[in-house]
Write a protein that holds these residues in place. Structure first.
Motif, PDB file in Angstrom:
ATOM      1  N   LEU A 120       0.814  -1.201   0.000  1.00  0.00           N
ATOM      2  CA  LEU A 120       0.000   0.000   0.000  1.00  0.00           C
ATOM      3  C   LEU A 120       0.853   1.259   0.000  1.00  0.00           C
ATOM      4  CD1 LEU A 120      -2.911   0.905   0.018  1.00  0.00           C
ATOM      5  CD2 LEU A 120      -2.862   0.882   2.488  1.00  0.00           C
ATOM      6  N   PHE A 121       1.978   1.226   0.645  1.00  0.00           N
ATOM      7  CA  PHE A 121       2.852   2.393   0.737  1.00  0.00           C
ATOM      8  C   PHE A 121       3.919   2.343  -0.339  1.00  0.00           C
ATOM      9  CE2 PHE A 121       1.311   2.309   5.118  1.00  0.00           C
ATOM     10  CZ  PHE A 121       0.980   3.639   5.281  1.00  0.00           C
ATOM     11  N   GLY A 122       4.160   3.485  -0.957  1.00  0.00           N
ATOM     12  CA  GLY A 122       5.271   3.596  -1.883  1.00  0.00           C
ATOM     13  C   GLY A 122       6.540   3.928  -1.114  1.00  0.00           C
ATOM     14  N   ALA A 123       7.651   3.903  -1.809  1.00  0.00           N
ATOM     15  CA  ALA A 123       8.935   4.174  -1.162  1.00  0.00           C
ATOM     16  C   ALA A 123       9.302   5.645  -1.259  1.00  0.00           C
ATOM     17  CB  ALA A 123      10.019   3.316  -1.798  1.00  0.00           C
ATOM     18  N   GLY A 124       8.318   6.527  -1.152  1.00  0.00           N
ATOM     19  CA  GLY A 124       8.577   7.958  -1.265  1.00  0.00           C
ATOM     20  C   GLY A 124       8.782   8.617   0.090  1.00  0.00           C
ATOM     21  N   THR A 125       9.079   9.886   0.025  1.00  0.00           N
ATOM     22  CA  THR A 125       9.315  10.664   1.235  1.00  0.00           C
ATOM     23  C   THR A 125       8.029  10.817   2.045  1.00  0.00           C
ATOM     24  OG1 THR A 125      11.004  11.901   0.030  1.00  0.00           O
ATOM     25  CG2 THR A 125      10.215  12.849   2.086  1.00  0.00           C
ATOM     26  N   GLY A 126       6.912  10.969   1.377  1.00  0.00           N
ATOM     27  CA  GLY A 126       5.639  11.168   2.065  1.00  0.00           C
ATOM     28  C   GLY A 126       5.259  10.005   2.958  1.00  0.00           C
ATOM     29  N   SER A 127       5.486   8.786   2.522  1.00  0.00           N
ATOM     30  CA  SER A 127       5.122   7.631   3.343  1.00  0.00           C
ATOM     31  C   SER A 127       6.018   7.523   4.577  1.00  0.00           C
ATOM     32  CB  SER A 127       5.188   6.341   2.525  1.00  0.00           C
ATOM     33  OG  SER A 127       6.492   6.132   2.039  1.00  0.00           O
ATOM     34  N   TYR A 128       7.301   7.874   4.429  1.00  0.00           N
ATOM     35  CA  TYR A 128       8.184   7.859   5.601  1.00  0.00           C
ATOM     36  C   TYR A 128       7.826   8.967   6.582  1.00  0.00           C
ATOM     37  CZ  TYR A 128      11.082   4.430   3.239  1.00  0.00           C
ATOM     38  OH  TYR A 128      11.537   3.303   2.625  1.00  0.00           O
ATOM     39  N   VAL A 129       7.448  10.128   6.065  1.00  0.00           N
ATOM     40  CA  VAL A 129       7.025  11.220   6.944  1.00  0.00           C
ATOM     41  C   VAL A 129       5.733  10.830   7.660  1.00  0.00           C
ATOM     42  CG1 VAL A 129       6.196  13.615   6.983  1.00  0.00           C
ATOM     43  CG2 VAL A 129       8.197  13.003   5.635  1.00  0.00           C
ATOM     44  N   PHE A 130       4.832  10.136   6.961  1.00  0.00           N
ATOM     45  CA  PHE A 130       3.598   9.690   7.593  1.00  0.00           C
ATOM     46  C   PHE A 130       3.883   8.676   8.702  1.00  0.00           C
ATOM     47  CE2 PHE A 130      -0.013   6.621   7.592  1.00  0.00           C
ATOM     48  CZ  PHE A 130      -0.942   7.445   8.181  1.00  0.00           C
ATOM     49  N   LEU A 131       4.751   7.729   8.445  1.00  0.00           N
ATOM     50  CA  LEU A 131       5.074   6.714   9.451  1.00  0.00           C
ATOM     51  C   LEU A 131       5.762   7.329  10.671  1.00  0.00           C
ATOM     52  CD1 LEU A 131       6.412   3.860   7.169  1.00  0.00           C
ATOM     53  CD2 LEU A 131       4.325   3.831   8.514  1.00  0.00           C
ATOM     54  N   LEU A 132       6.839   8.034  10.423  1.00  0.00           N
ATOM     55  CA  LEU A 132       7.610   8.589  11.540  1.00  0.00           C
ATOM     56  C   LEU A 132       6.886   9.753  12.204  1.00  0.00           C
ATOM     57  CD1 LEU A 132      11.164   8.409   9.966  1.00  0.00           C
ATOM     58  CD2 LEU A 132      10.106   6.832  11.574  1.00  0.00           C
ATOM     59  N   GLY A 133       6.232  10.586  11.414  1.00  0.00           N
ATOM     60  CA  GLY A 133       5.481  11.701  11.985  1.00  0.00           C
ATOM     61  C   GLY A 133       4.295  11.225  12.814  1.00  0.00           C
ATOM     62  N   GLY A 134       3.611  10.213  12.340  1.00  0.00           N
ATOM     63  CA  GLY A 134       2.490   9.661  13.105  1.00  0.00           C
ATOM     64  C   GLY A 134       2.942   9.040  14.412  1.00  0.00           C
ATOM     65  N   MET A 135       4.076   8.360  14.381  1.00  0.00           N
ATOM     66  CA  MET A 135       4.606   7.795  15.628  1.00  0.00           C
ATOM     67  C   MET A 135       5.033   8.894  16.596  1.00  0.00           C
ATOM     68  SD  MET A 135       6.788   4.562  14.328  1.00  0.00           S
ATOM     69  CE  MET A 135       6.085   3.322  13.287  1.00  0.00           C
ATOM     70  N   ALA A 136       5.608   9.962  16.074  1.00  0.00           N
ATOM     71  CA  ALA A 136       6.000  11.080  16.933  1.00  0.00           C
ATOM     72  C   ALA A 136       4.771  11.765  17.532  1.00  0.00           C
ATOM     73  CB  ALA A 136       6.831  12.090  16.145  1.00  0.00           C
ATOM     74  N   VAL A 137       3.727  11.935  16.739  1.00  0.00           N
ATOM     75  CA  VAL A 137       2.490  12.540  17.241  1.00  0.00           C
ATOM     76  C   VAL A 137       1.862  11.641  18.296  1.00  0.00           C
ATOM     77  CG1 VAL A 137       0.125  13.126  16.570  1.00  0.00           C
ATOM     78  CG2 VAL A 137       2.036  13.937  15.213  1.00  0.00           C
ATOM     79  N   ALA A 138       1.900  10.330  18.087  1.00  0.00           N
ATOM     80  CA  ALA A 138       1.338   9.396  19.069  1.00  0.00           C
ATOM     81  C   ALA A 138       2.089   9.481  20.393  1.00  0.00           C
ATOM     82  CB  ALA A 138       1.385   7.972  18.521  1.00  0.00           C
ATOM     83  N   VAL A 139       3.401   9.548  20.322  1.00  0.00           N
ATOM     84  CA  VAL A 139       4.201   9.646  21.553  1.00  0.00           C
ATOM     85  C   VAL A 139       3.930  10.968  22.257  1.00  0.00           C
ATOM     86  CG1 VAL A 139       6.563   9.844  22.408  1.00  0.00           C
ATOM     87  CG2 VAL A 139       5.976   8.030  20.815  1.00  0.00           C
ATOM     88  N   MET A 140       3.844  12.054  21.494  1.00  0.00           N
ATOM     89  CA  MET A 140       3.573  13.352  22.119  1.00  0.00           C
ATOM     90  C   MET A 140       2.215  13.367  22.809  1.00  0.00           C
ATOM     91  SD  MET A 140       5.103  16.291  19.642  1.00  0.00           S
ATOM     92  CE  MET A 140       4.690  15.597  18.055  1.00  0.00           C
ATOM     93  N   CYS A 141       1.194  12.877  22.132  1.00  0.00           N
ATOM     94  CA  CYS A 141      -0.149  12.901  22.726  1.00  0.00           C
ATOM     95  C   CYS A 141      -0.246  11.956  23.926  1.00  0.00           C
ATOM     96  CB  CYS A 141      -1.191  12.518  21.681  1.00  0.00           C
ATOM     97  SG  CYS A 141      -1.418  13.773  20.414  1.00  0.00           S
TER      98      CYS A 141
END
Length: 159
Positions: A120-141
């Motif tokens: 489902l995910f491509g190997a682009g920058t957007g998918s990595y930002v979504f993965l790592l950014g979402g994990m960072a947002v989860a940890v912050m919240c």
């Protein structure tokens, strides 16, 4: 001749409780947020938040790839809304952790390739930002949570 009443120590003579004027704790039931008591209700709320996190993970993975700059921001804001909304709804940090776990498990499962080679995910920058950014947002919240306020009486004291 025990001397307890003549020692001059009010704690031993029993006069301290009547004349000290110490503030008494507020009388009444403690205010509890929704879903904080032990039991089936809390488990149901947390299970619902877990499913909500999984749905936000699936929707975010589809949106972030389809509409690159705006979709990525929308997906991360949706994840943050689910995490922070869970914390506000339950009044505990567990309310933020439940959708974060559902989101993380779903997104990790969606990143793995199938035997047919589909993913489902491509190997682009957007998918990595979504993965790592979402994990960072989860940890912050989950770590920020809500400030815990002690229960207080309905009326102001001292007036």
């Amino acid at each position: 001749m025990s001397g307890a009443g003549k020692s001059g120590n009010p704690a031993k003579s029993g006069r301290a409780a009547a004349s000290s004027g110490a503030a008494k704790p507020p009388v009444g039931p403690a205010v509890q947020p929704v879903g904080t008591g032990p039991g089936a209700g809390r488990i149901a709320v947390l299970a619902g938040l877990l499913v909500l996190g999984a749905l936000v993970g699936v929707a975010g993975s589809l949106v972030q790839g389809g509409l690159f700059p705006g979709g990525l921001l929308l997906a991360l804001l949706g994840a943050a809304g689910a995490f922070l909304g869970g914390a506000r709804a339950t009044g505990t940090r567990g309310g933020a952790v439940a959708p974060a776990v559902g989101w993380a498990v779903t997104v990790i499962l969606l990143t793995s390739t199938r035997p047919e080679g589909d993913f489902l995910f491509g190997a682009g920058t957007g998918s990595y930002v979504f993965l790592l950014g979402g994990m960072a947002v989860a940890v912050m919240c989950a770590t920020l949570g809500l400030p815990q306020q002690p229960p207080r009486p309905a009326a102001r004291l001292g007036k």
